[in-house]
Design a protein around this motif. Structure first.
Motif, PDB file in Angstrom:
ATOM      1  N   ALA A  28     -22.051  43.030   2.724  1.00 42.47           N
ATOM      2  CA  ALA A  28     -21.535  41.659   2.790  1.00 42.47           C
ATOM      3  C   ALA A  28     -20.354  41.615   3.754  1.00 42.47           C
ATOM      4  N   MET A  29     -20.328  40.602   4.598  1.00 43.40           N
ATOM      5  CA  MET A  29     -19.250  40.457   5.564  1.00 43.40           C
ATOM      6  C   MET A  29     -18.026  39.858   4.867  1.00 43.40           C
ATOM      7  N   VAL A  30     -16.918  40.526   5.046  1.00 46.41           N
ATOM      8  CA  VAL A  30     -15.670  40.043   4.469  1.00 46.41           C
ATOM      9  C   VAL A  30     -15.074  39.034   5.431  1.00 46.41           C
ATOM     10  N   GLU A  31     -14.726  37.878   4.917  1.00 47.02           N
ATOM     11  CA  GLU A  31     -14.135  36.858   5.776  1.00 47.02           C
ATOM     12  C   GLU A  31     -12.682  36.618   5.404  1.00 47.02           C
ATOM     13  N   ASP A  52       0.547  42.503   1.081  1.00 44.11           N
ATOM     14  CA  ASP A  52       0.363  41.217   0.411  1.00 44.11           C
ATOM     15  C   ASP A  52      -0.592  40.327   1.206  1.00 44.11           C
ATOM     16  N   ALA A  53      -0.408  40.285   2.511  1.00 41.66           N
ATOM     17  CA  ALA A  53      -1.253  39.452   3.372  1.00 41.66           C
ATOM     18  C   ALA A  53      -2.709  39.922   3.323  1.00 41.66           C
ATOM     19  N   LEU A  54      -2.922  41.218   3.342  1.00 42.09           N
ATOM     20  CA  LEU A  54      -4.287  41.746   3.249  1.00 42.09           C
ATOM     21  C   LEU A  54      -4.928  41.359   1.926  1.00 42.09           C
ATOM     22  N   ALA A  55      -4.195  41.536   0.855  1.00 37.71           N
ATOM     23  CA  ALA A  55      -4.737  41.255  -0.471  1.00 37.71           C
ATOM     24  C   ALA A  55      -5.078  39.778  -0.648  1.00 37.71           C
ATOM     25  N   ARG A  56      -4.207  38.905  -0.202  1.00 41.12           N
ATOM     26  CA  ARG A  56      -4.417  37.477  -0.441  1.00 41.12           C
ATOM     27  C   ARG A  56      -5.348  36.807   0.559  1.00 41.12           C
ATOM     28  N   SER A  57      -5.391  37.302   1.788  1.00 39.39           N
ATOM     29  CA  SER A  57      -6.221  36.652   2.813  1.00 39.39           C
ATOM     30  C   SER A  57      -7.685  37.057   2.720  1.00 39.39           C
ATOM     31  N   GLY A  58      -7.952  38.204   2.114  1.00 43.44           N
ATOM     32  CA  GLY A  58      -9.323  38.708   2.076  1.00 43.44           C
ATOM     33  C   GLY A  58      -9.713  39.472   3.323  1.00 43.44           C
ATOM     34  N   ALA A  59      -8.796  39.600   4.267  1.00 43.37           N
ATOM     35  CA  ALA A  59      -9.080  40.318   5.517  1.00 43.37           C
ATOM     36  C   ALA A  59      -9.160  41.820   5.262  1.00 43.37           C
ATOM     37  N   LYS A  60      -9.869  42.507   6.144  1.00 41.62           N
ATOM     38  CA  LYS A  60      -9.944  43.961   6.064  1.00 41.62           C
ATOM     39  C   LYS A  60      -8.862  44.635   6.896  1.00 41.62           C
ATOM     40  N   ALA A  70      -0.400  41.811  24.907  1.00 41.29           N
ATOM     41  CA  ALA A  70      -1.775  41.516  25.308  1.00 41.29           C
ATOM     42  C   ALA A  70      -2.682  41.754  24.106  1.00 41.29           C
ATOM     43  N   VAL A  71      -3.546  40.803  23.835  1.00 36.28           N
ATOM     44  CA  VAL A  71      -4.513  40.955  22.747  1.00 36.28           C
ATOM     45  C   VAL A  71      -5.903  40.661  23.275  1.00 36.28           C
ATOM     46  N   THR A  72      -6.875  41.313  22.691  1.00 38.07           N
ATOM     47  CA  THR A  72      -8.256  41.081  23.102  1.00 38.07           C
ATOM     48  C   THR A  72      -8.711  39.721  22.601  1.00 38.07           C
ATOM     49  N   MET A  73      -9.715  39.181  23.230  1.00 40.91           N
ATOM     50  CA  MET A  73     -10.228  37.860  22.859  1.00 40.91           C
ATOM     51  C   MET A  73     -11.407  37.940  21.893  1.00 40.91           C
ATOM     52  N   ASP A  74     -11.741  39.147  21.424  1.00 42.08           N
ATOM     53  CA  ASP A  74     -12.860  39.267  20.496  1.00 42.08           C
ATOM     54  C   ASP A  74     -12.512  38.610  19.162  1.00 42.08           C
ATOM     55  N   PHE A  75     -13.484  37.944  18.571  1.00 44.33           N
ATOM     56  CA  PHE A  75     -13.266  37.261  17.296  1.00 44.33           C
ATOM     57  C   PHE A  75     -13.838  38.118  16.179  1.00 44.33           C
ATOM     58  N   ARG A  76     -13.009  38.400  15.178  1.00 43.18           N
ATOM     59  CA  ARG A  76     -13.450  39.183  14.019  1.00 43.18           C
ATOM     60  C   ARG A  76     -13.171  38.368  12.755  1.00 43.18           C
ATOM     61  N   VAL A  77     -14.210  38.087  12.002  1.00 38.47           N
ATOM     62  CA  VAL A  77     -14.041  37.277  10.795  1.00 38.47           C
ATOM     63  C   VAL A  77     -13.270  38.016   9.713  1.00 38.47           C
ATOM     64  N   ASP A  78     -13.130  39.327   9.866  1.00 36.04           N
ATOM     65  CA  ASP A  78     -12.454  40.130   8.840  1.00 36.04           C
ATOM     66  C   ASP A  78     -11.027  40.528   9.233  1.00 36.04           C
TER      67      ASP A  78
END
Length: 96
Positions: A28-31, A52-60, A70-78
């Motif tokens: 299952a994809m974590v969003e 705290d941010a990881l736990a509450r946001s659901g992000a991996k 500089a940041v990459t432009m790739d989009f990651r739902v997790d």
């Protein structure tokens, strides 16, 4: 030669009819949900805030975005992107 080609064709057809191994289900994809951590704006960057941010946001994972970095432009739902100012104060929280 023709007989050998015919045998190869028949072998290929028979192999296509062989029972296939059942595919494993995809994990299952974590969003990420940045709405859950908007209250972090104005707080200082720290390991406790990150946990705290990881736990509450659901992000991996979290990506800290500093001014001028500089940041990459790739989009990651997790992934949660936490934007900070030069002093390390969180200014924005977005997923992607």
């Amino acid at each position: 030669m023709i007989r050998a080609l015919t045998l190869l064709a028949l072998a290929g057809t028979a192999a296509g009819c062989a029972p296939q191994k059942k595919a494993e289900p995809l994990p299952a994809m974590v969003e990420c949900d940045a709405n859950r951590v908007q209250d972090l704006k104005g707080k200082q960057r720290s390991p406790a805030i990150e946990a705290d941010a990881l736990a509450r946001s659901g992000a991996k994972r979290i990506r800290w975005v500093e001014p001028g970095s500089a940041v990459t432009m790739d989009f990651r739902v997790d992934r949660l992107n936490l934007h900070v100012d030069a002093a390390g104060t969180i200014t924005d929280a977005r997923c992607g």
